[in-house]
Design a protein around this motif. Structure first.
Motif, PDB file in Angstrom:
ATOM      1  N   UNK A  12      13.548 -11.796  -5.196  1.00 19.16           N
ATOM      2  CA  UNK A  12      13.307 -10.666  -4.279  1.00 19.16           C
ATOM      3  C   UNK A  12      12.438  -9.605  -4.938  1.00 19.16           C
ATOM      4  N   UNK A  13      12.721  -9.300  -6.201  1.00 20.10           N
ATOM      5  CA  UNK A  13      11.959  -8.284  -6.930  1.00 20.10           C
ATOM      6  C   UNK A  13      10.485  -8.683  -7.037  1.00 20.10           C
ATOM      7  N   UNK A  14      10.235  -9.920  -7.450  1.00 21.40           N
ATOM      8  CA  UNK A  14       8.858 -10.390  -7.590  1.00 21.40           C
ATOM      9  C   UNK A  14       8.153 -10.439  -6.240  1.00 21.40           C
ATOM     10  N   UNK A  15       8.856 -10.877  -5.213  1.00 18.92           N
ATOM     11  CA  UNK A  15       8.261 -10.921  -3.872  1.00 18.92           C
ATOM     12  C   UNK A  15       7.876  -9.517  -3.419  1.00 18.92           C
ATOM     13  N   UNK A  16       8.732  -8.545  -3.664  1.00 16.11           N
ATOM     14  CA  UNK A  16       8.415  -7.172  -3.275  1.00 16.11           C
ATOM     15  C   UNK A  16       7.206  -6.646  -4.056  1.00 16.11           C
ATOM     16  N   UNK A  17       7.152  -6.926  -5.350  1.00 17.78           N
ATOM     17  CA  UNK A  17       6.002  -6.485  -6.153  1.00 17.78           C
ATOM     18  C   UNK A  17       4.711  -7.097  -5.632  1.00 17.78           C
ATOM     19  N   UNK A  18       4.750  -8.373  -5.322  1.00 19.51           N
ATOM     20  CA  UNK A  18       3.551  -9.051  -4.846  1.00 19.51           C
ATOM     21  C   UNK A  18       3.146  -8.581  -3.447  1.00 19.51           C
ATOM     22  N   UNK A  19       4.134  -8.282  -2.623  1.00 22.45           N
ATOM     23  CA  UNK A  19       3.821  -7.713  -1.311  1.00 22.45           C
ATOM     24  C   UNK A  19       3.141  -6.365  -1.460  1.00 22.45           C
ATOM     25  N   UNK A  20       3.625  -5.559  -2.367  1.00 18.27           N
ATOM     26  CA  UNK A  20       2.994  -4.247  -2.604  1.00 18.27           C
ATOM     27  C   UNK A  20       1.575  -4.435  -3.126  1.00 18.27           C
ATOM     28  N   UNK A  21       1.378  -5.393  -4.009  1.00 13.87           N
ATOM     29  CA  UNK A  21       0.031  -5.682  -4.508  1.00 13.87           C
ATOM     30  C   UNK A  21      -0.889  -6.115  -3.362  1.00 13.87           C
ATOM     31  N   UNK A  22      -0.375  -7.012  -2.529  1.00 16.86           N
ATOM     32  CA  UNK A  22      -1.182  -7.573  -1.441  1.00 16.86           C
ATOM     33  C   UNK A  22      -1.524  -6.552  -0.367  1.00 16.86           C
ATOM     34  N   UNK A  23      -0.661  -5.567  -0.195  1.00 14.08           N
ATOM     35  CA  UNK A  23      -0.884  -4.586   0.865  1.00 14.08           C
ATOM     36  C   UNK A  23      -1.324  -3.238   0.315  1.00 14.08           C
ATOM     37  N   UNK A  24      -1.527  -3.159  -0.980  1.00 13.46           N
ATOM     38  CA  UNK A  24      -1.978  -1.929  -1.649  1.00 13.46           C
ATOM     39  C   UNK A  24      -1.068  -0.734  -1.368  1.00 13.46           C
ATOM     40  N   UNK A  25       0.234  -0.981  -1.389  1.00 11.19           N
ATOM     41  CA  UNK A  25       1.183   0.139  -1.182  1.00 11.19           C
ATOM     42  C   UNK A  25       1.982   0.409  -2.431  1.00 11.19           C
TER      43      UNK A  25
END
Length: 48
Positions: free
Chosen positions: A35-48
């Motif tokens: 979950x932690x890695x998925x959230x980090x990657x989502x933030x990277x992908x969406x620039x948030x």
């Protein structure tokens, strides 16, 4: 410590290859690290 950092970096790179919908699905994982890695990657992908 360096090995942990390398493993984390590799795991983050691998997770970053998932699509945004796949990452969103991974947020429901029972595994905290996933979950932690998925959230980090989502933030990277969406620039948030």
């Amino acid at each position: 410590m360096a090995e942990d950092s390398k493993g984390f970096t590799q795991a983050r790179e691998a997770m970053g290859r998932h699509t945004i919908p796949e990452l969103i699905d991974l947020l429901e994982s029972e595994d905290v690290r996933t979950r932690f890695l998925a959230e980090m990657c989502l933030r990277d992908a969406t620039s948030t």
